[in-house]
Design an enzyme around this catalytic site. Structure first.
Site, PDB file in Angstrom:
ATOM      1  N   CYS A   1       0.809  -1.212   0.000  1.00 51.68           N
ATOM      2  CA  CYS A   1       0.000   0.000   0.000  1.00 51.68           C
ATOM      3  C   CYS A   1       0.842   1.263   0.000  1.00 51.68           C
ATOM      4  O   CYS A   1       0.521   2.234  -0.676  1.00 51.68           O
ATOM      5  CB  CYS A   1      -0.953  -0.009   1.180  1.00 51.68           C
ATOM      6  SG  CYS A   1      -0.137  -0.175   2.758  1.00 51.68           S
TER       7      CYS A   1
ATOM      8  N   HIS B   1      -2.214   0.616   7.270  1.00 56.51           N
ATOM      9  CA  HIS B   1      -2.494   0.885   5.866  1.00 56.51           C
ATOM     10  C   HIS B   1      -2.063   2.315   5.547  1.00 56.51           C
ATOM     11  O   HIS B   1      -1.977   3.167   6.432  1.00 56.51           O
ATOM     12  CB  HIS B   1      -4.005   0.718   5.616  1.00 56.51           C
ATOM     13  CG  HIS B   1      -4.372   0.646   4.172  1.00 56.51           C
ATOM     14  ND1 HIS B   1      -3.720  -0.170   3.273  1.00 56.51           N
ATOM     15  CD2 HIS B   1      -5.332   1.286   3.457  1.00 56.51           C
ATOM     16  CE1 HIS B   1      -4.266  -0.030   2.074  1.00 56.51           C
ATOM     17  NE2 HIS B   1      -5.256   0.857   2.165  1.00 56.51           N
TER      18      HIS B   1
ATOM     19  N   ASP C   1      -7.841   5.269  -2.451  1.00 55.03           N
ATOM     20  CA  ASP C   1      -7.037   4.136  -1.984  1.00 55.03           C
ATOM     21  C   ASP C   1      -6.616   3.305  -3.180  1.00 55.03           C
ATOM     22  O   ASP C   1      -7.360   2.441  -3.640  1.00 55.03           O
ATOM     23  CB  ASP C   1      -7.852   3.279  -1.005  1.00 55.03           C
ATOM     24  CG  ASP C   1      -6.984   2.216  -0.369  1.00 55.03           C
ATOM     25  OD1 ASP C   1      -5.781   2.149  -0.689  1.00 55.03           O
ATOM     26  OD2 ASP C   1      -7.525   1.446   0.453  1.00 55.03           O
TER      27      ASP C   1
END
Lengths: 306, 692
Positions: free
Chosen positions: B441, B485, B500
């Protein structure tokens, strides 16, 4: 039955003047199947009382004068080789009797004393690997001189404990003494006394005595006495459970003799002296107290009513 | 040679039991050599006990002591002071065993065991530990019992029974103290793990950092919702935003942290009420100042402040577990990236429920010049290919939404998601975008922000957690470290829009639980073997784990809440809480309890006399004035006889009285008529004596 007891008391009173209470104490000791120790100066009638009891109760009796050179075999008996039968034969000693009068038991050595006291406790004699039971009933009435006298071996506490009661006779009062002096030698009268209580009756009396009622109030009072004796500083040690049991048993017999089927606190107060006196010892710092005054102190400090 | 106090067999067994029990919680904290020392010294003492060995010579003991001290000083390099201090305590505890000559020494060992038992709470505060601590206390007390009752007692279990009874008896005291004993703030703050880094997000991020967190299954925080739980794709727990990039790391700029609390306040137009989420978070110590919350917190504790990037921040670093309550408003429209949220200046921040309802939504917020500059900042040079790509896309697509769409499509088609990305050097963004095309991520967020900023769109990295495991037992959400995250927010249409990129590369990252998603990846949960093996996430074991989690969670909530509840409770009880009032309040139950015990003892000693004795006592009081009262050793019979001498006119009554008493007490006649008769006679005698 009680008539016979009264009769016996009055019969013994004919040879031992003015000592009704001591006679009854001695009887209650025997009814409780205990051994009796009579302690007094020579010539106070100890032996007469013992004789009288033996005669009235119709028991076999042996008298044994203890001396300082006496050996255990002189009491218990010996095993001797018998030539004709080519075997060892046991010749029983004077202890094999229903009532043994051990005169001046503290004149002899501790070794001989313990031979007798062992027989008292076990009610049998062990000799050369053989055990010989003593006859039933078996009572010992021992007399002893006060320990202050010369030539005595005082009995240790553990052996005193074998005696249910220790009584003192004391001087007779004037009237009794006068009667004694007028009446002549009491010993001759002893020979004429007839048995009044058979051994069967003795057994019945013993059983009846054990059934005399003791209520909780009495047990409470006894427990308070025992507890106080254990806590109070005047005593170096308190009343043992065996002592308490002995006291209760003696009280039952006393109550029976008195014609009651229940025990009163008065009985406890009366009998605590004879039964407990020789089992208690004053703490050293007040050693001058006689045990009588100690017991009186104990009685005065414990409340009868709960 | 010193005389050796021989512990009894049961003492020795209980002592070994207490030592082992007390030491177990410290095993993860203590250095390995200390555990070896524990086994050696305990074994030595046992051999001494059974007579196989002698106590060590003083030189051996001195050597051991010096060795331990040097080793501990050596350990001190690592800087974890608290565990070293505990290790020192444990070491002295163990060395004392080798010179336990007398009862006093055994007592010292046991007292230190009590202390160690308390120390274990420095490291664990969960409910299991609470019960374990109680078990330790019971065993140590049992041992104490055997040491004090030193006579050879072969019954091994009796001390335990006695100890349990003692603790049962102590429960009322414990409850009273628990309820009212004031929670005093510590006089000094103990930094438990200054040497050890907290597991969790830090305030800077290089693209690979987050994947380290997936090695850990430690709990970051727990959440319980008052109403419904937001769907998985809304569970973005924001912690901090990072706006500065140096070509390698993302950091927070000074100005974003120090800007002070936000003065713009939100007003959300036409948001349906179902997008409000009220929840409580219990956060584990992180050593950081930021606190997690869903976007966008509109009500939060007064002790926290909201930074302009809508993250919550507390003045202190978090050293111990805390609980706080937040109300967040998460518009569903946010997900579609089309909803606009307007900020309106002016209204001062209210501690709670500061929701402005007044705005109309017509005026669009603008970034200030400095803000714009900050969120467009890039290194002066480097990553040229990425900059060119962004420019090309901007020309091709024209507007921001199309640009974003183009970028996401590109990620979705050409990139893959992995926990073990290749190492990047030099122009890292270029390398990632055009060569490796594999990442976590952090990589995607970092590259996206770079591209957006290159195209002139303000953007920033958001660090936090995504997801959370829902516990069906109590409906609480547990967020673990592996759910850390990074995503991004870009400025569009007058508000920050969440984006995202990971969600398009690995769409399942949002819907699936992280542990299922990553379970095939190497390195995932490398530090938590049990979790990794999946044993705990299957079948009944999972249920048990969830049950335990739930119990433990409510324990934490209860313990953390208690301070406030207690304050309220005390205030209701006492009015204003002052030290004097508290002391009186603490002493009062103790005084009451002692009085009850004392009265009980007193009552037992002189229990209420029976009616007969009471009647006799009345008579006695009547006679006291004349000094004729019954003496202690006097029986009732002789007492009555003596009285008859004093009061001849009462002699028959007195005689009957004595007979009556004799019948009741000694003959065992318990009829109540007799008793009444007796009392009546006593009363009669009393009256007569009084009148005389």
């Amino acid at each position: 039955m009680r008539d016979q007891i009264e009769l016996a008391v009055s019969e013994i009173s004919k040879v031992l003047y003015g000592k009704q209470e001591q006679i009854k104490l001695a009887l209650s000791c025997i009814f409780s199947e205990g051994h009796l120790l009579i302690e007094d100066l020579p010539g106070m009638g100890k032996t007469t009382l013992a004789h009288g009891l033996a005669r009235v109760l119709g028991l076999d009796y042996q008298r044994l004068q203890f001396t300082s050179d006496m050996l255990p075999a002189d009491i218990l008996g010996v095993t001797i080789f018998d030539a004709p039968s080519n075997s060892f034969q046991f010749h029983s000693g004077p202890v094999f009797t229903q009532l043994l009068l051990a005169d001046e038991v503290n004149r002899t050595t501790p070794k001989t004393q313990s031979a007798l006291l062992e027989a008292m406790e076990e009610r049998r004699v062990s000799l050369d690997g053989q055990t010989y039971p003593l006859p039933t009933p078996f009572f010992v009435i021992a007399t002893q001189n006060p320990v202050t006298q010369h030539g005595t071996f005082p009995l240790p506490e553990s052996q005193l404990d074998r005696f249910l009661m220790r009584i003192e006779l004391g001087y007779p009062d004037t009237a009794a003494e006068r009667e004694l002096l007028k009446g002549g030698d009491p010993r001759s009268k002893l020979e004429l006394m007839q048995p009044l209580i058979s051994s069967e009756q003795l057994k019945q009396i013993t059983e009846a005595c054990s059934e005399v009622r003791v209520t909780d109030s009495i047990i409470d009072y006894l427990q308070r006495l025992v507890a106080h004796s254990r806590q109070a500083e005047e005593f170096s040690y308190g009343i043992s459970p065996r002592g308490a049991l002995a006291l209760l048993s003696a009280c039952r017999s006393w109550a029976y003799i008195e014609g009651r089927d229940y025990v009163l606190p008065e009985d406890l107060q009366l009998l605590i002296g004879p039964v407990i006196g020789h089992r208690l010892r004053a703490a050293e710092d007040i050693g001058s107290f006689s045990s009588d005054s100690l017991i009186q102190q104990l009685l005065n400090r414990v409340d009868v009513v709960g | 040679m010193k005389p050796v106090y021989q512990l009894t067999r049961s003492s020795m067994i209980w002592l070994v039991g207490s030592i082992v029990l007390v030491l177990i919680p410290f095993l993860p904290v203590l250095p390995l050599w200390l555990i070896v020392l524990a086994i050696v010294s305990l074994g030595w003492r046992l051999l001494v006990h059974i007579g196989r060995m002698n106590f060590p010579h003083w030189s051996v003991r001195l050597g051991l002591l010096l060795g331990v001290l040097i080793a501990l000083l050596w350990e001190l390099r690592s800087g974890a002071t608290m565990s070293i201090l505990v290790a020192l305590l444990v070491a002295s505890f163990l060395l004392k065993l080798t010179e336990m000559y007398q009862r006093r020494d055994a007592l010292v060992v046991l007292y230190v065991a009590f202390l160690l038992c308390a120390c274990s709470f420095l490291f664990y505060q969960n409910i299991l530990m609470a019960f374990y601590g109680l078990l330790c206390l019971i065993v140590i007390t049992a041992c104490l019992n055997t040491v004090y009752r030193s006579q050879q007692n072969s019954d091994l279990w009796r001390p335990l029974r006695r100890s349990v009874v003692l603790y049962l008896q102590a429960i009322p005291v414990m409850l009273v103290l628990f309820l009212i004993f004031p929670r005093i703030d510590p006089l000094w703050q103990v930094d438990l793990d200054t040497g050890k880094a907290y597991t969790g997000l830090s305030d800077s991020m290089a693209p690979g950092d987050v994947s380290k967190l997936t090695r850990s299954a430690e709990i970051a925080f727990r959440v319980s919702f008052d109403g419904e739980v937001p769907p998985a794709n809304l569970r973005y727990w924001r912690g901090l935003t990072m706006d500065q990039f140096d070509g390698h790391r993302w950091t927070r700029s000074e100005s974003s942290v120090n800007a002070g609390p936000v003065i713009v306040h939100l007003s959300l137009p036409d948001t349906p009420p179902d997008t409000d989420y009220q929840y409580q978070i219990i956060m584990e110590p992180s050593g950081q100042r930021w606190r997690y919350a869903l976007d966008r917190p509109i009500s939060y504790p007064a002790s926290m402040m909201m930074l302009p990037d809508f993250t919550l921040q507390s003045p202190e670093q978090l050293q111990q577990r805390i609980q706080y309550s937040v109300l967040s408003r998460t518009g569903k429209s946010r997900v579609d990236m089309s909803r606009t949220v307007k900020s309106r200046a002016g209204k001062p921040r209210a501690g709670k429920s500061g929701i402005g309802k007044s705005g109309s939504g017509s005026v669009k917020a603008q970034l200030s010049r400095s803000q714009r500059q900050r969120y467009l900042q890039l290194p002066v040079n480097g990553n040229d290919k990425a900059r060119q790509l962004a420019q090309r896309w901007l020309v091709e697509q024209g507007n921001t939404p199309a640009f974003v769409k183009q970028m996401m499509q590109s990620f979705a088609s050409d990139f893959s998601y992995t926990l073990q990305p290749p190492r990047l050097t030099g122009d890292r963004i270029d390398q990632f975008l055009f060569q490796t095309r594999q990442g976590f991520c952090g990589h995607f967020a970092s590259a996206s922000v770079f591209l957006l900023r290159s195209a002139g769109i303000p953007a920033r990295i958001v660090g936090g957690y995504q997801g959370g495991e829902l516990n069906p037992v109590d409906g609480s959400l547990t967020v673990r470290q592996y759910e850390a995250h990074a995503w991004l927010e870009y400025w569009f249409n007058g508000d920050w829009q969440r984006l995202d990129p990971t969600s398009v590369v690995a769409p399942s990252r949002l819907d699936q639980a992280a542990d299922q998603l990553f379970s095939s990846q190497e390195g995932f949960l490398a530090d938590a073997a049990l979790m990794r093996s999946g044993i705990l996430s299957r079948g009944w074991l999972k249920q048990i784990r969830q049950q335990y989690d739930s119990v433990n969670y409510s324990w934490h909530r209860w313990v953390l809440n208690y301070h406030q509840q207690q304050n309220g409770f005390l205030q209701r009880l006492l009015g204003e809480v002052t030290a004097l009032k508290l002391i009186i309040f603490l002493l009062m139950p103790a005084a009451i309890m002692l009085t009850v015990v004392a009265l009980n003892l007193l009552y037992r000693r002189r229990s209420r006399p029976d009616p007969l004795t009471r009647a006799l006592n009345t008579l006695n009081r009547q006679l006291q004035g004349r000094n004729l009262q019954r003496r202690r050793g006097e029986t009732v019979g002789s007492f009555c006889q003596r009285l008859s001498g004093q009061f001849p006119q009462l002699s028959t009554e007195l005689k009957q009285l004595a007979g009556c008493y004799e019948k009741i007490c000694y003959e065992g006649d318990e009829s109540s008529a007799l008793e009444k008769d007796f009392i009546a006679k006593v009363n009669y005698c009393c009256r007569q004596i009084r009148h005389q």
